[in-house]
Design an enzyme around this catalytic site. Structure first.
Site, PDB file in Angstrom:
ATOM      1  CB  CYS A  79      -6.543  -1.992  -6.745  1.00 25.56           C
ATOM      2  SG  CYS A  79      -5.729  -0.473  -5.863  1.00 25.56           S
ATOM      3  CG  HIS A 187      -7.728   1.006 -10.264  1.00 22.31           C
ATOM      4  ND1 HIS A 187      -8.497   0.852  -9.259  1.00 22.31           N
ATOM      5  CD2 HIS A 187      -6.672   1.318  -9.085  1.00 22.31           C
ATOM      6  CE1 HIS A 187      -8.737   0.487  -8.196  1.00 22.31           C
ATOM      7  NE2 HIS A 187      -7.081   0.970  -7.837  1.00 22.31           N
ATOM      8  CD  GLU A 189     -10.373  -0.418 -12.270  1.00 20.41           C
ATOM      9  OE1 GLU A 189      -9.936  -0.998 -12.709  1.00 20.41           O
ATOM     10  OE2 GLU A 189     -10.564   0.321 -10.362  1.00 20.41           O
TER      11      GLU A 189
END
Lengths: 209, 259
Positions: A79, A187, A189
């Site tokens: 990001c 992202h 994650e």
């Protein structure tokens, strides 16, 4: 051990939780010795480019990152971490790290989506990545998978660094870099199984799994 | 191409899951962490936790729930309910949520929106608005009024004006909940949803009224919402998230199908 660069980025603990879940050893750290010793670096990021660069320059982590990349340490930017690897970000008119040639631009609100409605900014939600080149990060991941994006600015690296492209009003570069130096605008994650698989692939490249 | 999102909403009281019908007669239906994991596995694109606990003791329990959820699910989730200061926001974000949602606190003190956006970024700040249809008046030209306290207190604030205000203050997203439609399962308030979605450039989540997957498809097509919030239709097992998404796909709507 992977080093998650600690510069107070909002998502650093989310990245750690994902790596913990995968059983990949990691540390959130700003310690140059620990970072030098790590098999790879994850460079997270949420928020504004200006604030992120201020934090990096005041702590000297900007120079450390440049050194580590020059020494061929694998790195994954996420990001804002993906954006400020470039030379410049239009967000807060910010000179950035200059590790990858290019800049970062704001989505044009006049762009339209498939229904001919103006695009909404931020680009928030799940979208696909079309790979222009083969990339170890995406090995074993279904090409139709989607990843979670939330951003108002997008990377525009030099064409030779473009790895993957996403469509939102226009085709923008969502994955850039070269082997061992990768950056993703989304992202991983927070992108469910495909995102976790990408993190695992990065760890495998760093010989952690 | 960006997918439309399907977002189950979990009401939590004292660390347990509930679902309110018209905000009355809540009943405990389970553990929020386990339910979050099930929805993650089942293809939810995002989750919303709404903490209806009033006590400060309950707030601590909620932070523990957030922390446990963040260790088990790897999709974004937001937390709302009782958040009224930047410190409240910080605690929830540090516990592992991506976003915080402010509702009545923002009506009472709009500065909380800009403070939150400045501290954590607009992408973290969702403004939830509870809206009730009222006769058109000079005060409420759109015919939709902002209410708080579960619809019991009208604020004399026009919903359309409020949506534009919160966008200008730095909200990253709006969750637009129709009090009239909430719990009725007769479909989202499409006129309201579309009106708000067309008035702002940030994403709008449609909330209140989902009774079947067709309603969800309506919300993101006719209603122009970016996401559909759902509760009882999935909580009570009437539909799976996959069934909802399959139906939306059949209606020509792009949704995430691989998880």
């Amino acid at each position: 051990m992977l080093a998650i660069l600690d510069y107070k980025a909002g998502n650093q603990t989310s990245v750690r939780r994902a790596l913990d879940h995968l059983g990949i050893p990691c540390r959130i750290t700003a310690d140059p010795a620990v970072i030098a010793d790590a098999s790879g670096i994850i460079f997270p990021g949420v928020g504004a480019a200006g604030q992120a660069m201020r934090e990096l320059t005041t702590t000297g982590l900007d120079a450390l990152l440049t050194e580590q990349v020059a020494a061929a340490k694998p790195l994954l930017g996420i990001c804002v971490g993906c954006q400020i690897l470039l030379d410049y970000s239009a967000e807060n008119d910010t000179p950035a790290l200059g590790i990858v040639p290019g800049q970062c631009a704001l989505f044009n609100a006049a762009l339209t989506d498939e229904d001919d409605s103006p695009i909404r900014i931020p680009h928030m939600g799940w979208n696909q990545v079309r790979l222009d080149k083969k990339c170890e990060l995406f090995e074993g991941i279904d090409p139709a998978s989607e990843f979670y994006f939330v951003h108002s600015y997008y990377p525009v690296p030099s064409p030779e660094y473009v790895i993957g492209v996403t469509h939102y009003g226009l085709d923008f570069c969502s994955v850039h870099g070269r082997q061992g130096l990768w950056a993703v605008q989304f992202h991983p994650e927070k992108s469910g199984r495909p995102g976790l698989a990408l993190l695992r692939n990065f760890a495998a490249y760093c010989r952690e799994v | 191409m960006l997918s439309k999102r399907v977002i189950p909403c979990l009401d939590v009281r004292d660390g347990k899951l509930t679902k309110g019908i018209k905000f009355k007669g809540n009943v405990d239906i389970g553990d929020p962490v386990e339910t979050a994991r099930l929805y993650y596995e089942a293809g939810a694109d995002e989750l919303v936790f709404y903490d209806i606990t009033a006590s400060s003791e309950g707030r601590g329990i909620m932070l523990d729930v957030v922390d446990r959820v963040a260790r088990e699910i790897f999709i974004p989730f937001s937390v709302g309910g009782g958040i009224s200061t930047v410190e409240d926001m910080r605690a929830v974000l540090l516990a592992g949520a991506e976003k915080i949602s402010v509702n009545s606190a923002a009506v009472k003190n709009p500065d909380i929106i800009s403070q939150g956006a400045a501290a954590f970024g607009s992408q973290c700040v969702v403004v939830g608005m509870d809206v009730k249809q009222v006769p058109v008046s000079e005060l409420i030209p759109s015919g939709y009024e902002i209410v708080i306290h579960g619809g019991r207190k009208a604020m004399g604030l026009d919903a359309l004006e409020w949506a534009k205000t919160v966008e200008a203050l730095g909200a990253g997203e709006i969750c637009c909940n129709s009090i009239d439609a909430d719990g009725a399962k007769t479909g989202y308030e499409l006129k309201l949803t579309r009106m708000i979605a067309e008035a702002v450039t940030i994403p709008v989540i449609a909330s209140g009224g989902a009774g079947n997957p067709d309603h969800m498809a309506d919300a993101v097509s006719l209603g122009k919402a970016s996401a559909a919030l759902i509760a009882s239709i999935v909580h009570y097992g009437e539909y799976s998230i996959k069934q909802c998404k399959d139906h939306m796909t059949a209606r020509g709507i792009k949704v995430r199908t691989i998880w």
